[in-house]
Write a protein that holds these residues in place. Structure first.
Motif, mmCIF file in Angstrom:
data_model
loop_
_atom_site.group_PDB
_atom_site.id
_atom_site.type_symbol
_atom_site.label_atom_id
_atom_site.label_comp_id
_atom_site.label_asym_id
_atom_site.label_seq_id
_atom_site.Cartn_x
_atom_site.Cartn_y
_atom_site.Cartn_z
ATOM 1 N N MET A 38 105.318 62.139 112.134
ATOM 2 C CA MET A 38 105.678 60.748 112.456
ATOM 3 C C MET A 38 106.924 60.318 111.682
ATOM 4 S SD MET A 38 103.657 59.388 114.704
ATOM 5 C CE MET A 38 103.564 57.609 114.575
ATOM 6 N N ILE A 39 107.709 59.459 112.295
ATOM 7 C CA ILE A 39 108.850 58.867 111.604
ATOM 8 C C ILE A 39 108.443 57.442 111.216
ATOM 9 C CG2 ILE A 39 111.250 58.086 111.816
ATOM 10 C CD1 ILE A 39 111.641 60.276 113.948
ATOM 11 N N HIS A 40 108.446 57.164 109.919
ATOM 12 C CA HIS A 40 108.111 55.817 109.457
ATOM 13 C C HIS A 40 109.400 55.025 109.270
ATOM 14 C CE1 HIS A 40 103.921 56.863 109.121
ATOM 15 N NE2 HIS A 40 104.274 57.965 108.487
ATOM 16 N N LEU A 41 109.724 54.268 110.298
ATOM 17 C CA LEU A 41 110.994 53.547 110.316
ATOM 18 C C LEU A 41 111.097 52.557 109.162
ATOM 19 C CD1 LEU A 41 110.920 52.641 114.116
ATOM 20 C CD2 LEU A 41 112.222 54.504 113.081
ATOM 21 N N HIS A 42 112.311 52.424 108.622
ATOM 22 C CA HIS A 42 112.516 51.431 107.566
ATOM 23 C C HIS A 42 114.005 51.139 107.420
ATOM 24 C CE1 HIS A 42 112.769 49.793 103.414
ATOM 25 N NE2 HIS A 42 111.666 49.199 103.792
ATOM 26 N N ILE A 43 114.435 50.009 107.951
ATOM 27 C CA ILE A 43 115.838 49.589 107.837
ATOM 28 C C ILE A 43 115.886 48.096 107.535
ATOM 29 C CG2 ILE A 43 118.065 49.284 109.031
ATOM 30 C CD1 ILE A 43 117.550 52.235 108.663
ATOM 31 N N ASN A 44 116.431 47.751 106.380
ATOM 32 C CA ASN A 44 116.564 46.336 106.035
ATOM 33 C C ASN A 44 117.999 45.905 105.800
ATOM 34 O OD1 ASN A 44 114.159 44.820 106.181
ATOM 35 N ND2 ASN A 44 113.319 46.045 104.514
ATOM 36 N N ASP A 45 118.893 46.884 105.749
ATOM 37 C CA ASP A 45 120.295 46.539 105.540
ATOM 38 C C ASP A 45 121.170 47.693 106.015
ATOM 39 O OD1 ASP A 45 120.569 48.516 103.466
ATOM 40 O OD2 ASP A 45 119.659 47.121 102.055
ATOM 41 N N GLU A 46 122.461 47.581 105.720
ATOM 42 C CA GLU A 46 123.447 48.555 106.213
ATOM 43 C C GLU A 46 123.815 49.614 105.188
ATOM 44 O OE1 GLU A 46 125.196 48.688 109.302
ATOM 45 O OE2 GLU A 46 123.562 47.392 109.900
ATOM 46 N N THR A 47 123.282 49.504 103.970
ATOM 47 C CA THR A 47 123.843 50.343 102.903
ATOM 48 C C THR A 47 122.831 51.082 102.026
ATOM 49 O OG1 THR A 47 123.926 48.474 101.369
ATOM 50 C CG2 THR A 47 125.883 48.856 102.722
ATOM 51 N N SER A 48 121.544 50.745 102.114
ATOM 52 C CA SER A 48 120.572 51.435 101.259
ATOM 53 C C SER A 48 120.583 52.932 101.552
ATOM 54 C CB SER A 48 119.164 50.880 101.483
ATOM 55 O OG SER A 48 119.095 49.559 100.999
ATOM 56 N N ARG A 49 120.095 53.715 100.598
ATOM 57 C CA ARG A 49 120.148 55.177 100.699
ATOM 58 C C ARG A 49 119.566 55.660 102.028
ATOM 59 N NH1 ARG A 49 120.806 60.091 101.095
ATOM 60 N NH2 ARG A 49 120.564 61.593 99.402
ATOM 61 N N LEU A 50 120.396 56.366 102.790
ATOM 62 C CA LEU A 50 120.009 56.849 104.119
ATOM 63 C C LEU A 50 119.135 58.098 104.006
ATOM 64 C CD1 LEU A 50 120.621 56.471 107.234
ATOM 65 C CD2 LEU A 50 122.447 58.145 106.896
ATOM 66 N N ARG A 51 118.041 58.126 104.770
ATOM 67 C CA ARG A 51 117.141 59.299 104.764
ATOM 68 C C ARG A 51 117.077 60.001 106.116
ATOM 69 N NH1 ARG A 51 116.998 60.673 99.637
ATOM 70 N NH2 ARG A 51 116.517 58.891 98.312
ATOM 71 N N ALA A 52 117.188 59.231 107.212
ATOM 72 C CA ALA A 52 117.116 59.840 108.553
ATOM 73 C C ALA A 52 117.991 59.058 109.513
ATOM 74 C CB ALA A 52 115.672 59.868 109.061
ATOM 75 N N VAL A 53 118.665 59.803 110.412
ATOM 76 C CA VAL A 53 119.629 59.170 111.313
ATOM 77 C C VAL A 53 119.730 59.961 112.618
ATOM 78 C CG1 VAL A 53 121.622 60.474 110.430
ATOM 79 C CG2 VAL A 53 121.998 58.193 111.362
ATOM 80 N N VAL A 54 120.043 59.270 113.710
ATOM 81 C CA VAL A 54 120.394 59.952 114.957
ATOM 82 C C VAL A 54 121.924 59.963 115.039
ATOM 83 C CG1 VAL A 54 120.281 59.906 117.486
ATOM 84 C CG2 VAL A 54 118.295 59.157 116.139
ATOM 85 N N LEU A 55 122.489 61.143 115.172
ATOM 86 C CA LEU A 55 123.938 61.295 115.328
ATOM 87 C C LEU A 55 124.203 61.728 116.768
ATOM 88 C CD1 LEU A 55 126.850 61.596 114.056
ATOM 89 C CD2 LEU A 55 126.210 63.963 113.509
ATOM 90 N N GLY A 56 125.107 61.038 117.448
ATOM 91 C CA GLY A 56 125.399 61.373 118.851
ATOM 92 C C GLY A 56 125.919 62.793 119.019
ATOM 93 N N ARG A 57 126.306 63.138 120.228
ATOM 94 C CA ARG A 57 126.855 64.487 120.473
ATOM 95 C C ARG A 57 127.997 64.397 121.471
ATOM 96 N NH1 ARG A 57 122.331 68.088 121.601
ATOM 97 N NH2 ARG A 57 123.966 69.628 121.928
ATOM 98 N N ALA A 58 128.856 65.414 121.462
ATOM 99 C CA ALA A 58 130.080 65.328 122.278
ATOM 100 C C ALA A 58 130.373 66.622 123.027
ATOM 101 C CB ALA A 58 131.264 64.978 121.371
ATOM 102 N N ASP A 59 129.331 67.421 123.306
ATOM 103 C CA ASP A 59 129.591 68.759 123.858
ATOM 104 C C ASP A 59 129.713 68.813 125.375
ATOM 105 O OD1 ASP A 59 126.972 68.047 124.029
ATOM 106 O OD2 ASP A 59 126.153 70.010 123.546
ATOM 107 N N SER A 60 129.369 67.706 126.070
ATOM 108 C CA SER A 60 129.451 67.759 127.535
ATOM 109 C C SER A 60 129.711 66.375 128.116
ATOM 110 C CB SER A 60 128.150 68.335 128.123
ATOM 111 O OG SER A 60 128.269 68.467 129.520
ATOM 112 N N ASN A 61 130.891 65.860 127.818
ATOM 113 C CA ASN A 61 131.215 64.499 128.276
ATOM 114 C C ASN A 61 131.637 64.427 129.734
ATOM 115 O OD1 ASN A 61 131.033 62.584 125.922
ATOM 116 N ND2 ASN A 61 132.142 64.285 125.032
ATOM 117 N N GLY A 62 131.870 65.594 130.315
ATOM 118 C CA GLY A 62 132.273 65.593 131.719
ATOM 119 C C GLY A 62 133.768 65.377 131.871
ATOM 120 N N PRO A 63 134.239 65.299 133.099
ATOM 121 C CA PRO A 63 135.678 65.143 133.339
ATOM 122 C C PRO A 63 136.198 63.808 132.797
ATOM 123 C CG PRO A 63 134.429 64.903 135.396
ATOM 124 C CD PRO A 63 133.451 65.336 134.343
ATOM 125 N N VAL A 64 137.496 63.729 132.600
ATOM 126 C CA VAL A 64 138.111 62.472 132.150
ATOM 127 C C VAL A 64 137.790 61.393 133.188
ATOM 128 C CG1 VAL A 64 140.308 61.299 131.658
ATOM 129 C CG2 VAL A 64 139.959 63.689 130.933
#
Length: 304
Positions: A1-27
């Motif tokens: 389980m992921i126990h979500l916890h976000i109260n601000d923009e700067t506290s020590r980061l533990r888990a994140v979703v980072l996007g991806r760019a490997d198949s954006n398709g044609p311009v």
């Protein structure tokens, strides 16, 4: 389980979703652009290539790994832009809020199902149809939630207006104990220098009580003044129109002391170091061509 916890923009980061760019398709075609900056690069023939953007995102993944942050990535959808994970959902406290984004982008949320399945279903919230909101406009900050919006009656005529007042009101209902502070942002469908696509395109709080801000991104001077007074003028780094265009406010904090920033942000990075921050510099100028940067490509799940 992921126990979500976000109260601000700067506290020590533990888990994140980072996007991806490997198949954006044609311009995309010029008329398909979601924002004026992408349109500019489509027209000029300088629209970013997948391999360049992948290299940039890999550099961020490396920095996150260095700080022992757990990194989730969306599963790849062929020929589909999945770079800006901040737009599709965001976390406040222990709630996972699915954003109401542009219809053309609705498949993006399905690509992080493996993440959502690890979250307690009672903590997952969807906004009503008429309440438009994107994660780039939402910043939890202790007792406050800062929200970028557009108040104009001509809201519907701006593809760049992403969060409306219905959403601001709905957020207040969801978090009655928080003070919701909304900001009317400058929008333009055609001129990137005149367009604050999201709040994080013209403002961002940092650790140590500091903040980055672009005055002209705000339509109501009192709202801009409120932020400057809140953080203290001496703590605010004011960016120019050109720096806003280059996305200088769209850095990303790993902790109150550590900031990931674009390596070409010379003036900002020098100031950050003078304030005692550790600056992890990465190349991100190709991704910036789509009017988004480091904060836009990351969706924090857990901060201490």
């Amino acid at each position: 389980m992921i126990h979500l916890h976000i109260n601000d923009e700067t506290s020590r980061l533990r888990a994140v979703v980072l996007g991806r760019a490997d198949s954006n398709g044609p311009v995309p075609k010029f008329e398909e652009a979601y924002d004026p900056k992408s349109a500019e690069h489509i027209k000029a023939g300088t629209y970013p290539k997948d391999e360049d953007m992948m290299r940039e995102m890999d550099a961020v993944a490396e920095v996150l790994k260095k700080y022992n942050v757990e990194v989730y990535r969306p599963r790849s959808i062929k020929d589909y832009n999945q770079i800006f994970s901040r737009d599709i959902a965001f976390v406040i406290e222990d709630k996972f809020i699915i954003a109401n984004i542009l219809e053309d982008r609705s498949m993006e949320i399905g690509a992080i199902e493996h993440v959502i399945n690890k979250i307690d279903p009672s903590k997952i919230i969807e906004f009503p149809e008429n309440a438009h909101i994107e994660g780039g406009d939402v910043m939890p900050w202790g007792d406050y939630i800062f929200v970028g919006s557009y108040y104009g009656d001509d809201y519907d005529s701006f593809i760049t207006a992403r969060t409306n007042m219905n959403a601001v009101e709905h957020l207040q209902k969801l978090f009655p104990h928080k003070k919701i502070k909304s900001f009317n942002l400058k929008k333009s469908n055609t001129v990137a220098e005149e367009n604050a696509l999201h709040l994080d395109c013209c403002f961002q709080p940092l650790g140590k009580g500091k903040a980055i801000i672009h005055k002209e991104g705000f339509l109501i001077e009192e709202e801009y003044e409120w932020l400057v007074n809140f953080f203290g003028k001496e703590n605010c780094f004011h960016i120019t129109k050109q720096e806003m265009y280059n996305m200088n406010s769209n850095v990303f904090s790993i902790s109150p002391e550590v900031v990931i920033s674009e390596k070409n942000f010379t003036r900002l990075n020098t100031w950050l170091r003078e304030q005692g921050f550790t600056v992890e510099e990465v190349p991100y100028s190709e991704i910036a061509k789509q009017e988004g940067l480091l904060r836009c490509t990351t969706m924090p799940l857990i901060r201490d």
